[in-house]
Write an enzyme that holds these catalytic residues in place. Structure first.
Site, PDB file in Angstrom:
ATOM      1  N   GLN A 195      -4.509  -1.414  10.259  1.00 27.41           N
ATOM      2  CA  GLN A 195      -4.531  -2.743   9.656  1.00 27.41           C
ATOM      3  C   GLN A 195      -5.100  -3.773  10.636  1.00 27.41           C
ATOM      4  O   GLN A 195      -4.677  -3.852  11.787  1.00 27.41           O
ATOM      5  CB  GLN A 195      -3.097  -3.119   9.250  1.00 27.41           C
ATOM      6  CG  GLN A 195      -2.955  -4.445   8.558  1.00 27.41           C
ATOM      7  CD  GLN A 195      -3.594  -4.456   7.174  1.00 27.41           C
ATOM      8  OE1 GLN A 195      -3.568  -3.464   6.452  1.00 27.41           O
ATOM      9  NE2 GLN A 195      -4.203  -5.576   6.815  1.00 27.41           N
TER      10      GLN A 195
ATOM     11  N   ASP B 293     -10.877   2.959   5.149  1.00 28.19           N
ATOM     12  CA  ASP B 293     -11.304   1.554   5.065  1.00 28.19           C
ATOM     13  C   ASP B 293     -12.828   1.424   5.124  1.00 28.19           C
ATOM     14  O   ASP B 293     -13.381   0.376   4.794  1.00 28.19           O
ATOM     15  CB  ASP B 293     -10.687   0.739   6.211  1.00 28.19           C
ATOM     16  CG  ASP B 293      -9.603  -0.215   5.733  1.00 28.19           C
ATOM     17  OD1 ASP B 293      -9.527  -0.455   4.514  1.00 28.19           O
ATOM     18  OD2 ASP B 293      -8.860  -0.722   6.585  1.00 28.19           O
TER      19      ASP B 293
ATOM     20  N   LYS C 144       0.835  -1.208   0.000  1.00 32.88           N
ATOM     21  CA  LYS C 144       0.000   0.000   0.000  1.00 32.88           C
ATOM     22  C   LYS C 144       0.866   1.252   0.000  1.00 32.88           C
ATOM     23  O   LYS C 144       0.603   2.204  -0.741  1.00 32.88           O
ATOM     24  CB  LYS C 144      -0.902   0.025   1.249  1.00 32.88           C
ATOM     25  CG  LYS C 144      -2.090  -0.911   1.147  1.00 32.88           C
ATOM     26  CD  LYS C 144      -3.098  -0.623   2.248  1.00 32.88           C
ATOM     27  CE  LYS C 144      -3.230  -1.785   3.172  1.00 32.88           C
ATOM     28  NZ  LYS C 144      -4.496  -1.929   3.876  1.00 32.88           N
TER      29      LYS C 144
END
Ligand code: NDP
Length: 278
Positions: free
Chosen positions: A97, A120, A53
């Site tokens: 994450q 997200d 990413k």
């Protein structure tokens, strides 16, 4: 029939080219978009994903920041990082994450993220906005990647029966939310299956679009697939394979070879949805 292969690598490159143009326009206007990723602990898969990413961000001309905390970090320490990123004007979006170590509540951490920076889309505010069809809501990366794959491959979703196997908050449920909306890449009739679904093969066989996200290697076999169906394999599973040097290989939740002989279109693993998610 041999299925058309939906190539995540090529489609992801296309998206990144589009993104780089949008980023260049923003930079010209005086704003460099900044994305941060917070990772707690040493999960090897998460580390690879986070590194990919960061690299993709820089290639697109964005400012990228990765904050690494040890597995022993406390929830208070992680929340302090979230608070800092919420207040940092150079960071326009960030994500924490998952999965997090067991001693940290993912729920409390996700709730602390400013919904306006929640790229997200896991904050309940954004889950709700997606569910009511707000087109500006942040959409979780994996199901949004799947939807982009369908759109950019020119596959018609309107009126199709989409069956999703798996009801997680990060894949199955938001996938259903996206496919049911009255938008391009939506307008499906959606069925969600899970481990308690009765006669799952019969339901799967009704699918024009079958999305599989359960984490069970090669679970979907050709008898579960309608001839000509679009099969999207989200699963990433490591299986032992003594014939290769590293001792394992990566397979999806779909038995690729046999299902490709029945399906109309199918994704690869690796090289499919995972590429789109990054
Ligand atoms: P979860 O473990 O959170 O959810 C799995 C879901 O599958 C659950 O809803 C579970 O049902 C259902 N399920 C499990 N076994 C069966 C079964 N035998 N029959 C029907 N349903 C079943 O997984 P995730 O959604 O996080 O991930 C799913 C897979 O996708 C994994 O392989 C993961 O690695 C991969 N993944 C890939 C990504 C990518 O970018 N390509 C991103 C995210 C995940 P129940 O709720 O009843 O327990």
């Amino acid at each position: 029939m041999t299925a058309r292969v939906l190539d995540g690598k090529t489609l992801a490159e296309e998206i990144r080219r589009d993104l780089a143009i949008e980023v260049a326009e923003l930079v010209q206007g005086g704003v460099q978009p900044g994305l941060a990723v917070v990772i707690v602990g040493d999960d090897p898969a998460s580390r690879v994903y986070v590194a990919s990413k960061g690299k993709a961000c820089v290639e697109a001309g964005m400012h990228s920041e990765t904050i690494r905390l040890p597995a022993s970090a406390t929830e208070a320490e992680l929340l302090a990082v979230v608070d800092r990123l919420n207040a940092d004007p150079t960071i326009h979006g960030f994500l924490v994450q998952l999965p997090l170590p067991k001693h940290i509540s993912s729920e409390r951490v996700l709730l602390r993220i400013n919904p306006a920076k929640d790229v997200d889309g896991f904050h309940p505010m954004n889950v709700g906005r997606l569910s009511v069809g707000d087109r500006t809501a942040f959409r979780p990366a994996t199901p949004f990647g799947v939807q982009q794959m369908l759109i950019r491959s020119g596959l018609e979703t309107k009126g199709a029966h989409a069956v999703i196997i798996g009801r997680s908050n990060i894949v199955g449920k938001p996938m259903a939310s996206l496919l049911v909306q009255d938008t391009p890449g939506g307008n499906c009739t959606v069925t969600i299956c899970h481990s308690r679904s009765r006669d799952l093969p019969a339901i799967a066989r009704l699918a024009d679009i079958l999305v599989v996200a359960i984490g069970k290697p090669e679970f979907v076999t050709p008898d579960m697939v309608k001839p000509g169906a679009i099969v999207i394999d989200v699963g990433i599973n490591r299986v032992t394979d003594s014939s290769v040097a590293k001792g394992y290989r990566i397979v999806g939740d779909v038995a690729y070879g046999p299902v490709a002989a029945v399906a109309g279109a199918i994704t690869l693993v690796p090289g499919g949805v995972g590429r789109m998610t990054i």
